[in-house]
Design a protein around this motif. Structure first.
Motif, short mmCIF file in Angstrom:
data_model
loop_
_atom_site.label_atom_id
_atom_site.label_comp_id
_atom_site.label_asym_id
_atom_site.label_seq_id
_atom_site.Cartn_x
_atom_site.Cartn_y
_atom_site.Cartn_z
N GLY A 23 5.89 -14.51 21.46
CA GLY A 23 5.23 -15.81 21.43
C GLY A 23 4.99 -16.23 20.00
O GLY A 23 5.91 -16.26 19.19
N ASP A 24 3.74 -16.52 19.66
CA ASP A 24 3.38 -16.93 18.30
C ASP A 24 3.02 -15.75 17.40
O ASP A 24 2.65 -15.96 16.25
N VAL A 25 3.10 -14.54 17.91
CA VAL A 25 2.69 -13.37 17.15
C VAL A 25 3.91 -12.55 16.74
O VAL A 25 4.82 -12.33 17.53
N ARG A 26 3.91 -12.13 15.50
CA ARG A 26 4.96 -11.25 14.99
C ARG A 26 4.30 -9.91 14.68
O ARG A 26 3.36 -9.84 13.89
N ARG A 27 4.78 -8.86 15.35
CA ARG A 27 4.28 -7.49 15.12
C ARG A 27 5.29 -6.76 14.24
O ARG A 27 6.46 -6.66 14.58
N ILE A 28 4.78 -6.27 13.12
CA ILE A 28 5.64 -5.70 12.08
C ILE A 28 5.27 -4.24 11.87
O ILE A 28 4.10 -3.89 11.77
N THR A 29 6.28 -3.40 11.80
CA THR A 29 6.08 -1.99 11.47
C THR A 29 6.95 -1.65 10.28
O THR A 29 8.15 -1.93 10.28
N GLY A 30 6.34 -1.09 9.26
CA GLY A 30 7.07 -0.63 8.09
C GLY A 30 6.75 0.84 7.86
O GLY A 30 5.63 1.28 8.13
N GLU A 31 7.74 1.59 7.41
CA GLU A 31 7.53 3.01 7.14
C GLU A 31 8.07 3.38 5.78
O GLU A 31 9.09 2.84 5.34
N LEU A 32 7.36 4.28 5.12
CA LEU A 32 7.77 4.78 3.82
C LEU A 32 7.38 6.25 3.72
O LEU A 32 6.23 6.62 3.99
N ARG A 33 8.34 7.08 3.34
CA ARG A 33 8.05 8.49 3.04
C ARG A 33 7.68 8.56 1.58
O ARG A 33 8.42 8.09 0.71
N VAL A 34 6.51 9.12 1.29
CA VAL A 34 6.05 9.26 -0.10
C VAL A 34 6.76 10.47 -0.70
O VAL A 34 6.58 11.60 -0.24
N HIS A 35 7.59 10.20 -1.71
CA HIS A 35 8.33 11.27 -2.37
C HIS A 35 7.61 11.67 -3.64
O HIS A 35 7.10 10.83 -4.38
N GLY A 36 7.58 12.95 -3.92
CA GLY A 36 6.89 13.46 -5.09
C GLY A 36 7.64 13.25 -6.39
O GLY A 36 7.09 13.48 -7.46
N ASP A 37 8.89 12.79 -6.31
CA ASP A 37 9.68 12.63 -7.53
C ASP A 37 9.62 11.22 -8.11
O ASP A 37 10.29 10.93 -9.08
N GLY A 38 8.82 10.35 -7.52
CA GLY A 38 8.68 9.00 -8.06
C GLY A 38 8.08 9.05 -9.45
O GLY A 38 7.19 9.86 -9.72
N PRO A 39 8.52 8.19 -10.37
CA PRO A 39 8.04 8.24 -11.75
C PRO A 39 6.56 7.91 -11.89
O PRO A 39 5.94 8.24 -12.90
N TYR A 40 5.95 7.29 -10.89
CA TYR A 40 4.55 6.88 -10.95
C TYR A 40 3.61 7.96 -10.44
O TYR A 40 2.42 7.91 -10.69
N LEU A 41 4.10 8.92 -9.69
CA LEU A 41 3.20 9.88 -9.04
C LEU A 41 2.61 10.96 -9.95
O LEU A 41 1.42 11.24 -9.84
N PRO A 42 3.37 11.60 -10.83
CA PRO A 42 2.78 12.70 -11.60
C PRO A 42 1.55 12.31 -12.40
O PRO A 42 0.65 13.12 -12.61
N ASP A 43 1.47 11.07 -12.87
CA ASP A 43 0.33 10.64 -13.68
C ASP A 43 -0.76 9.96 -12.87
O ASP A 43 -1.73 9.46 -13.43
N HIS A 44 -0.63 9.93 -11.57
CA HIS A 44 -1.61 9.22 -10.74
C HIS A 44 -2.16 10.14 -9.66
O HIS A 44 -1.69 10.15 -8.55
N PHE A 45 -3.09 10.84 -9.87
CA PHE A 45 -3.86 11.23 -11.03
C PHE A 45 -3.40 12.60 -11.49
O PHE A 45 -3.03 13.41 -10.65
N PRO A 46 -3.47 12.90 -12.80
CA PRO A 46 -3.05 14.22 -13.27
C PRO A 46 -3.85 15.32 -12.55
O PRO A 46 -5.06 15.27 -12.45
N GLY A 47 -3.12 16.27 -12.00
CA GLY A 47 -3.76 17.37 -11.29
C GLY A 47 -4.05 17.07 -9.82
O GLY A 47 -4.35 17.98 -9.05
N LEU A 48 -3.98 15.81 -9.42
CA LEU A 48 -4.21 15.42 -8.03
C LEU A 48 -3.29 14.24 -7.73
O LEU A 48 -3.68 13.09 -7.83
N THR A 49 -2.06 14.54 -7.40
CA THR A 49 -1.06 13.49 -7.20
C THR A 49 -1.34 12.72 -5.92
O THR A 49 -1.36 13.29 -4.84
N ILE A 50 -1.57 11.40 -6.07
CA ILE A 50 -1.76 10.54 -4.90
C ILE A 50 -0.90 9.28 -5.06
O ILE A 50 -0.57 8.87 -6.17
N PHE A 51 -0.55 8.70 -3.95
CA PHE A 51 0.23 7.47 -3.91
C PHE A 51 -0.67 6.32 -4.33
O PHE A 51 -1.74 6.12 -3.75
#
Length: 136
Positions: A23-51
Motif C-alpha cells: 500500500g502506502d508503506v515501504r518496508r526496508i531491510t538492509g544488512e551489513l557484516r561489520v568487517h574488522g579490516d575496515g580502515p576506520y575500525l582500528p582507531d575507533h576506539f583504540p583498544g576497543l574496536t567498535i563500528f
C-alpha cells in the motif's frame, strides 16, 4: 535486474537491501557484516574496536536510498535527524540489520523513516527517525 545498491556506490554501507511495498508503506531491510579490516575500525576506539555510529546512520539512509531508487534521476539524501539513539556497540564480525519503514512517496515529497537497527542475534543496537529529501 539492477542491483538496488548501485544507487549508493562507491561508498556502500549495506551488503544487501530488500524492500516490500505494501500500500502506502515501504518496508526496508538492509544488512551489513561489520568487517574488522575496515580502515576506520582500528582507531575507533583504540583498544576497543567498535563500528562508528555515523556508519549505522549511513546504513539507514543508504538502505532507504537503494529501496526508493532514483525516480526522475533524483536521489534520496539525509536532510534531518529527528531522533537517534545508540544502545549497544557493534564489533567486528557482527551483522547489522536495519529494519526501516517509510511512506512510499516520490519526489518532491520528503521521506520520513523510522528505523530499528539490530545485531544479527536480535539485540537492538540503535533506533532512528530521520527525514530524507530528493536531490538532482
Amino acid at each position: 535486474m539492477t542491483d538496488l545498491l548501485d544507487a549508493v556506490r562507491p561508498l556502500v554501507a549495506c551488503d544487501r537491501v530488500t524492500a516490500i511495498v505494501d500500500g502506502d508503506v515501504r518496508r526496508i531491510t538492509g544488512e551489513l557484516r561489520v568487517h574488522g579490516d575496515g580502515p576506520y575500525l582500528p582507531d575507533h576506539f583504540p583498544g576497543l574496536t567498535i563500528f562508528p555510529g555515523v556508519f549505522v546512520l549511513e546504513a539507514v539512509v543508504q538502505a532507504a536510498a537503494a529501496a526508493f531508487g532514483e525516480p526522475d534521476g533524483r536521489r534520496l539524501r539525509l536532510t534531518a535527524v529527528r531522533s537517534l539513539r545508540f544502545l549497544v556497540p557493534l564489533r567486528p564480525g557482527d551483522l547489522l540489520r536495519v529494519l526501516a519503514e517509510a511512506t512510499a512517496v516520490s519526489p518532491p515529497h520528503p521521506v520520513r523513516l523510522r528505523a530499528d537497527c539490530r545485531r544479527g542475534d536480535g539485540v537492538r543496537v540503535a533506533t532512528a527517525t530521520v527525514e530524507c529529501g530528493w536531490s538532482g
